[in-house]
Structure formats: structure tokens, C-alpha cells
Design an enzyme around this catalytic site. Structure first.
Site, mmCIF file in Angstrom:
data_model
loop_
_atom_site.group_PDB
_atom_site.id
_atom_site.type_symbol
_atom_site.label_atom_id
_atom_site.label_comp_id
_atom_site.label_asym_id
_atom_site.label_seq_id
_atom_site.Cartn_x
_atom_site.Cartn_y
_atom_site.Cartn_z
ATOM 1 N N ASP A 133 -8.327 3.785 9.230
ATOM 2 C CA ASP A 133 -8.285 3.634 7.445
ATOM 3 C C ASP A 133 -8.959 4.440 7.374
ATOM 4 O O ASP A 133 -10.260 3.019 6.801
ATOM 5 C CB ASP A 133 -7.800 1.980 7.995
ATOM 6 C CG ASP A 133 -6.208 1.195 7.676
ATOM 7 O OD1 ASP A 133 -5.752 1.226 6.755
ATOM 8 O OD2 ASP A 133 -5.859 0.729 8.328
ATOM 9 N N ARG A 186 0.591 -1.399 0.088
ATOM 10 C CA ARG A 186 -0.189 -0.051 -0.465
ATOM 11 C C ARG A 186 0.664 1.159 0.146
ATOM 12 O O ARG A 186 0.791 2.763 -0.662
ATOM 13 C CB ARG A 186 -0.803 0.257 1.547
ATOM 14 C CG ARG A 186 -1.828 0.939 0.983
ATOM 15 C CD ARG A 186 -2.841 0.631 2.195
ATOM 16 N NE ARG A 186 -2.801 -0.507 3.164
ATOM 17 C CZ ARG A 186 -3.894 -1.023 2.734
ATOM 18 N NH1 ARG A 186 -4.970 -0.437 2.221
ATOM 19 N NH2 ARG A 186 -4.159 -1.958 3.377
ATOM 20 N N LYS A 207 -3.656 4.770 6.023
ATOM 21 C CA LYS A 207 -4.056 4.816 7.591
ATOM 22 C C LYS A 207 -3.570 6.999 8.149
ATOM 23 O O LYS A 207 -2.777 6.803 7.645
ATOM 24 C CB LYS A 207 -2.999 4.513 8.937
ATOM 25 C CG LYS A 207 -3.588 3.932 9.893
ATOM 26 C CD LYS A 207 -2.790 3.223 10.324
ATOM 27 C CE LYS A 207 -2.623 0.992 10.140
ATOM 28 N NZ LYS A 207 -2.362 0.233 9.067
ATOM 29 N N CYS A 240 -5.392 -17.711 12.769
ATOM 30 C CA CYS A 240 -5.366 -17.346 13.421
ATOM 31 C C CYS A 240 -5.887 -18.361 15.112
ATOM 32 O O CYS A 240 -6.638 -19.380 15.055
ATOM 33 C CB CYS A 240 -5.702 -15.936 14.381
ATOM 34 S SG CYS A 240 -5.528 -14.610 12.989
HETATM 35 S S1 SF4 Z 1 -7.798 -9.259 14.281
HETATM 36 FE FE1 SF4 Z 1 -6.131 -10.034 13.926
HETATM 37 S S2 SF4 Z 1 -6.240 -11.772 15.693
HETATM 38 FE FE2 SF4 Z 1 -7.945 -11.164 15.762
HETATM 39 S S3 SF4 Z 1 -8.776 -12.924 13.735
HETATM 40 FE FE3 SF4 Z 1 -7.971 -10.690 12.383
HETATM 41 S S4 SF4 Z 1 -6.276 -11.145 11.750
HETATM 42 FE FE4 SF4 Z 1 -6.671 -12.872 13.510
#
Ligand code: SF4
Length: 362
Positions: free
Chosen positions: A315, A97, A322, A110
């Protein structure tokens, strides 16, 4: 001898991924299981054993990780690509970006899924891991762009990578002469601190400058295990900064933010960003008006040491990047400026035509 009438013990040490898992763990009322599964069909549900241990039904952790009915409601402002990643993705795994830096996203996984996630349309979904060929192409892109000074490893969470793969990525980045800084964006120390082994932290070792940025929204996320994981990263010589998302019903009051920011700085973690929540679909119940965010930042000024002050940033939807959106303390007035102090008092500050027009030397 076992009593065959007692229910089987709930296997607490696995990630909870369904409405019935959360109900059985006492983290949602039985009537909500179907709703949770419907929300999980759109964006996966995952609550790690560590989070489940810290969480109670309806608290600030549950609000972040257990779907609520509002998630399924119509959301006119929601956008599938809220910060315009797609416009800056020349190939899979790269979001480029700004001229001097880019995001490298080796996987979109995650340990647990935040219900407000701004990448919920891609994180935790199908094809979440780059193949070897795709990763090689992404690294080759960085090698062929000498303007890239900083690489931000993000995702998903890069600390979900197997240690060996993470080490290989770090080694390849270290070998690129024009890359000076490698930044790791992670929430693993909060979501699954047991994953932060010395081997994983050792994989981040580099001759280049490495920074870690911890995503943390509330002091309740700073368990003893999380604190130990962060301390181990700092002890390994990696400075840690933090980013926090401003979230309705989680941290949208001055006292909660103050407690969090003080706790972070006392852990040697420098608050970096307070993010205005993005327009991800199904997240309207987390959004805070911009004016409220600015008022909170004003309340924190003076009340907290400068070390504790994050930049409040937005953003811009569409991929325009940002920008800081915190309160303005100096506004043009006559031939000078009117400056507001932290108590709300206003003061004149001298200026001249060149100063007011912003044409002074940089
Ligand atoms: S905000 Fe960050 S840690 Fe939470 S689900 Fe999304 S990518 Fe994963």
C-alpha cells in the site's frame, strides 16, 4: 473445603487486557507488566481466551498480540495514517480510494489487537462504533454513487457487530442495485472462533455475491475451532480467501509461508494477498525489507502450486493505493524479453517494438 492459602484461580475465560492479566496467565514475564500497560495506553491490549489457550510466552502468537519493548521505541519511519485513509474518507465509516469499490467500516473494534495493526491510530480507540445516523449516512453515500460495484465491510472487524445489525447492513446493501459484490474482511475465526455461530454466518446470506477474506499470518493460527468456523462459512456458500501480513519474527521465511499457504488451500481458502507491512508507528520491529519479501515470493514460485500463490502487495503511503511488488520474471532485453524461470534460469522470448513499448491491444 477450600484451602484459603491457595491463590484464586485465574479467570481464563475472559479477554486479557493488561500487563498483570498476561503475567498471571503465564504469557509474559512479571517484569514486563508495566511496559505492556504503557503500550496498551497507546493501542489497546486484548488477548481472547481462545488465543490465550493457543499461545505460549514468546511464540509466534505472543509476538503478534503481546506488546514488546520495541513498540515504545522511536520510529522515524512510522506514520499516523500509513496508507492515507484520511485522504479518501468523505464521511465517517467510508474509505473511497478506488472508483468502483470502497470500504464500509461500521465499527473499529476487534476481538484481539494485533500489535502491527496498520489502523492502530483508530482501531480500538474512542468513538469506535458508528451511530445509527452515521451508519445511515454511510449507506446513503453508497446508494448515491452508482459507480460502486463492490463494498468491502472492514474495520476493525465487521463480524464483531451484533447479528441483527450485521443482517440489517447486509439487507440494505443487497437492496442497492449497483452493488454486485460484498466482501467481508475478518480475523474473528482466528481470534474468537466461538463467535462464528450459524446465526452470525446466516446474517451474511445475500442475493449478492458475498466473499469472506480471512486475515491469517501463521499456520499456528489454524486451530481446530478456527478450521471448523471457516468450514461453516464455506458450507454456507461463501467463498473464503486469505490475506497475510509479512511480519519479521512471525512468517518471514519460505518454509513458514509454505506451510501456511498449503494449509489454507487444503482448507479450501484461496490465498489472495501477502501484504508488505505498513509504516504504522511503533511497528518497526515487524518490518521486513522489500527485497526480502520479493526473494521470499521468488522462493515460493515453483515450490508451491499456483493455487497457493498470493499477490505480494504494497500500500503506497499517502493514499495512492495498493500495487503488486512481487519479483519481475520478464524484463525487456534487446528486441524481446529475458524471462527467468522458477529455478533462476533465464530464457529469451521474442518481442517487437510495439510489445516492448506496451502499446499492444488490451
Ligand atoms: S490488523 Fe486487523 S484484526 Fe488486527 S487489530 Fe488491526 S484491524 Fe483488527
Amino acid at each position: 473445603m477450600t484451602n484459603s492459602a491457595s491463590p484464586a484461580p485465574f479467570p481464563k475465560r475472559r479477554t486479557l487486557r493488561s500487563g498483570s492479566d498476561l503475567v498471571q496467565a503465564g504469557l509474559a514475564e512479571p517484569g514486563r507488566a508495566a511496559l505492556i500497560d504503557r503500550a496498551g495506553g497507546i493501542f489497546p491490549v486484548a488477548v481472547t481466551p481462545h488465543l490465550a489457550d493457543q499461545m505460549a510466552a514468546g511464540d509466534v502468537l505472543a509476538r503478534q498480540f503481546v506488546p514488546e519493548g520495541e513498540e515504545l521505541a522511536a520510529d522515524a519511519a512510522g506514520r499516523s495514517d500509513p496508507i492515507g485513509d484520511k485522504a479518501h474518507a468523505p464521511l465517517r465509516g467510508i474509505i473511497h480510494r478506488y472508483p468502483d469499490r470502497l470500504l464500509l467500516t461500521p465499527l473499529l473494534v476487534c476481538p484481539a489487537y494485533c500489535r502491527f495493526c496498520f489502523r492502530r491510530e483508530s482501531v480500538g480507540q474512542k468513538d469506535a462504533v458508528l451511530s445509527d445516523a452515521e451508519l445511515d449516512a454511510a449507506l446513503a453515500y453508497i446508494e448515491s454513487h452508482p459507480e460502486i460495484w463492490e463494498v468491502i465491510l472492514s474495520g476493525g472487524d465487521p463480524l464483531m457487530l451484533p447479528t441483527r445489525r450485521l443482517r440489517a447492513i447486509m439487507a440494505r446493501l443487497e437492496s442497492i442495485p449497483h452493488v454486485a459484490v460484498i466482501r467481508i474482511h475478518t480475523r474473528v475465526p482466528v481470534l474468537d472462533p466461538a463467535r462464528m455461530t450459524l446465526a452470525l454466518i446466516g446474517a451474511l446470506d445475500s442475493a449478492k455475491a458475498v466473499y469472506a477474506v480471512l486475515h491469517c499470518n501463521h499456520a499456528a493460527e489454524l486451530s481446530a475451532e478456527t478450521r471448523a468456523a471457516c468450514a461453516a462459512v464455506i458450507k454456507a456458500g461463501i467463498p473464503v480467501l486469505s490475506q497475510t501480513v509479512l511480519l519479521a519474527g512471525v512468517n518471514d521465511d519460505a518454509q513458514t509461508l509454505e506451510t501456511l499457504l498449503r494449509a489454507l488451500v487444503a482448507m479450501r481458502i484461496k490465498p489472495y494477498y501477502l501484504h508488505h507491512p505498513d509504516l504504522a508507528p511503533g511497528t518497526a520491529h515487524f518490518r521486513v525489507p522489500l527485497a526480502r519479501g520479493r526473494a521470499l515470493m521468488r522462493a515460493l514460485r515453483g515450490r508451491l502450486s499456483g493455487l497457493c500463490q498470493p499477490d505480494y502487495v504494497l500500500d503506497i503511503p499517502g493514499g495512492f493505493g495498493k500495487v503488486p511488488v512481487g519479483p519481475d520474471y520478464a524484463v525487456p532485453a534487446g528486441n524481446g524479453w529475458r524471462v527467468t524461470d522458477w529455478r533462476g534460469g533465464t530464457h529469451a522470448y521474442p518481442g517487437g517494438p510495439r510489445d516492448i513499448a506496451g502499446t499492444g491491444p488490451t
